[in-house]
Design an enzyme around this catalytic site. Structure first.
Site, PDB file in Angstrom:
ATOM      1  N   HIS A 188       0.816  -1.221   0.000  1.00 27.80           N
ATOM      2  CA  HIS A 188       0.000   0.000   0.000  1.00 27.80           C
ATOM      3  C   HIS A 188       0.844   1.263   0.000  1.00 27.80           C
ATOM      4  CE1 HIS A 188       0.124   0.280   4.551  1.00 27.80           C
ATOM      5  NE2 HIS A 188       0.063   1.557   4.256  1.00 27.80           N
TER       6      HIS A 188
ATOM      7  N   ASP B 172      -0.206  -7.540   1.802  1.00 21.51           N
ATOM      8  CA  ASP B 172       0.355  -6.178   1.741  1.00 21.51           C
ATOM      9  C   ASP B 172       1.890  -6.224   1.739  1.00 21.51           C
ATOM     10  OD1 ASP B 172       0.432  -3.444   1.736  1.00 21.51           O
ATOM     11  OD2 ASP B 172      -0.345  -3.175   3.779  1.00 21.51           O
TER      12      ASP B 172
ATOM     13  N   SER C 180       4.189   2.561   8.096  1.00 24.22           N
ATOM     14  CA  SER C 180       3.831   1.451   7.215  1.00 24.22           C
ATOM     15  C   SER C 180       5.018   0.897   6.450  1.00 24.22           C
ATOM     16  CB  SER C 180       2.782   1.892   6.198  1.00 24.22           C
ATOM     17  OG  SER C 180       1.522   1.734   6.763  1.00 24.22           O
TER      18      SER C 180
HETATM   19  N1  ARG Z   1      -1.439   2.415   7.147  1.00 24.08           N
HETATM   20  C1  ARG Z   1      -0.530   3.119   7.977  1.00 24.08           C
HETATM   21  C2  ARG Z   1       0.603   3.703   7.149  1.00 24.08           C
HETATM   22  O1  ARG Z   1       0.457   3.773   5.945  1.00 24.08           O
HETATM   23  C3  ARG Z   1      -0.026   2.287   9.106  1.00 24.08           C
HETATM   24  C4  ARG Z   1      -1.060   2.086  10.101  1.00 24.08           C
HETATM   25  C5  ARG Z   1      -0.641   1.226  11.211  1.00 24.08           C
HETATM   26  N2  ARG Z   1      -1.552   1.477  12.264  1.00 24.08           N
HETATM   27  C6  ARG Z   1      -1.489   0.923  13.451  1.00 24.08           C
HETATM   28  N3  ARG Z   1      -2.334   1.321  14.344  1.00 24.08           N
HETATM   29  N4  ARG Z   1      -0.617  -0.004  13.734  1.00 24.08           N
HETATM   30  O2  ARG Z   1       1.565   4.238   7.634  1.00 24.08           O
END
Ligand code: ARG
Length: 269
Positions: free
Chosen positions: A75, A128, A225
């Site tokens: 992503h 992912d 992420s």
């Molecule tokens: N989707 C988020 C990013 O692109 C990461 C989210 C992780 N969230 C969590 N509560 N562990 O950085």
């Protein structure tokens, strides 16, 4: 007439989220600063063209699993994150060993080949994973091993650490420094219970693993992420998704590295 106003106000307030309380609950990756030079396998994914110069262009994390191989979240390379198709980002690079994103310490290497899991499901977040091949090799000894399915790191209750330069509060406070938070590896059933609702993403134990602490307050967050979750010296997960950051009963969900390790080997180099 007059008592109506406070009554209305009360009703209104009851339905408004309490921003202060939420900010506190979401507090921090729950972490502490760590020395990037001692963790050279934690890399920042960066593009100054897309994200500007102030944080060296950092927008995601990754893990160096071979001298020329970085694994990250699929992503991270989506149009949603980059604003354009990844093929249009000419200056995609990774940074290793940089303590402060405002400095130019450590190594910065351009990304050559990109493999983004075609099986990544944007609805459930399953699969992912992306593999980046670097134009130049990072120093030997700066890599971390991918965990296999039988590894101790997957035992529920194992201590793990998650690393990143991401948001430290859940409110867009991006850390200039690399940080780490200590979390526990959780039972798959606990994760399934924490995310019963498909609309938030669905926990799938075959492709995901989750980690957190019961009381909340320690977690990955936006900007982390793709970065590594490490247990017993191996990378067991990559930061993928979660509801909020560090909220009680809402653990972080990670790509299960053991489930994608063979895909990674197939698509690296
Ligand atoms: N989707 C988020 C990013 O692109 C990461 C989210 C992780 N969230 C969590 N509560 N562990 O950085």
């Amino acid at each position: 007439m007059i008592p109506v106003i406070p009554a209305l106000l009360g009703v209104l307030l009851a339905f408004l989220p309490a921003p202060q309380a939420q900010a506190r609950d979401r507090a921090v990756v729950g972490g502490r600063p760590v020395d990037a030079a001692e963790h050279p396998w934690v890399v920042a994914l960066a593009s100054r063209d897309r994200f500007g110069d102030t944080r060296s262009g950092q927008f995601c994390g990754g893990a160096l699993v071979g001298v020329r191989t970085v694994i990250t979240a699929a992503h991270c390379l989506s149009q949603e994150v980059l604003g354009v198709a990844h093929a249009e980002v000419d200056d995609l690079h990774v940074i290793s060993g940089r303590n402060d994103l405002g400095e130019d310490t450590g190594r910065e290497v351009k990304v050559g080949k990109k493999w983004i899991n075609p099986g990544y499901d944007t609805g459930t977040n399953a699969g992912d994973i992306a593999v980046l091949t670097l134009d130049e090799a990072m120093p030997g000894g700066s890599t971390i091993t991918m965990a296999g399915s039988g590894d101790r790191g997957y035992t529920p209750g194992s201590a793990a650490e998650v690393y990143g330069w991401g948001d430290i509060s859940g409110n867009g406070d991006y850390a200039p420094q690399l940080r780490a938070a200590e979390v526990d590896m959780l039972e798959d059933s606990a994760c399934a219970r924490a995310y019963p609702n498909r609309s938030e993403g669905a926990f799938d134990k075959d492709s995901m693993v989750c980690a957190g602490v019961a009381e909340g307050g320690r977690d990955a967050c936006q900007g982390d992420s793709g970065g590594p979750l490490v247990a017993h010296g191996k990378v067991v997960g990559l930061v993928s998704w979660g509801a909020g950051c560090g909220e009680e009963g809402r653990p972080g969900v990670y790509t299960r590295v053991s489930a994608v390790a063979s895909l990674v080997r197939e698509h690296s180099g």
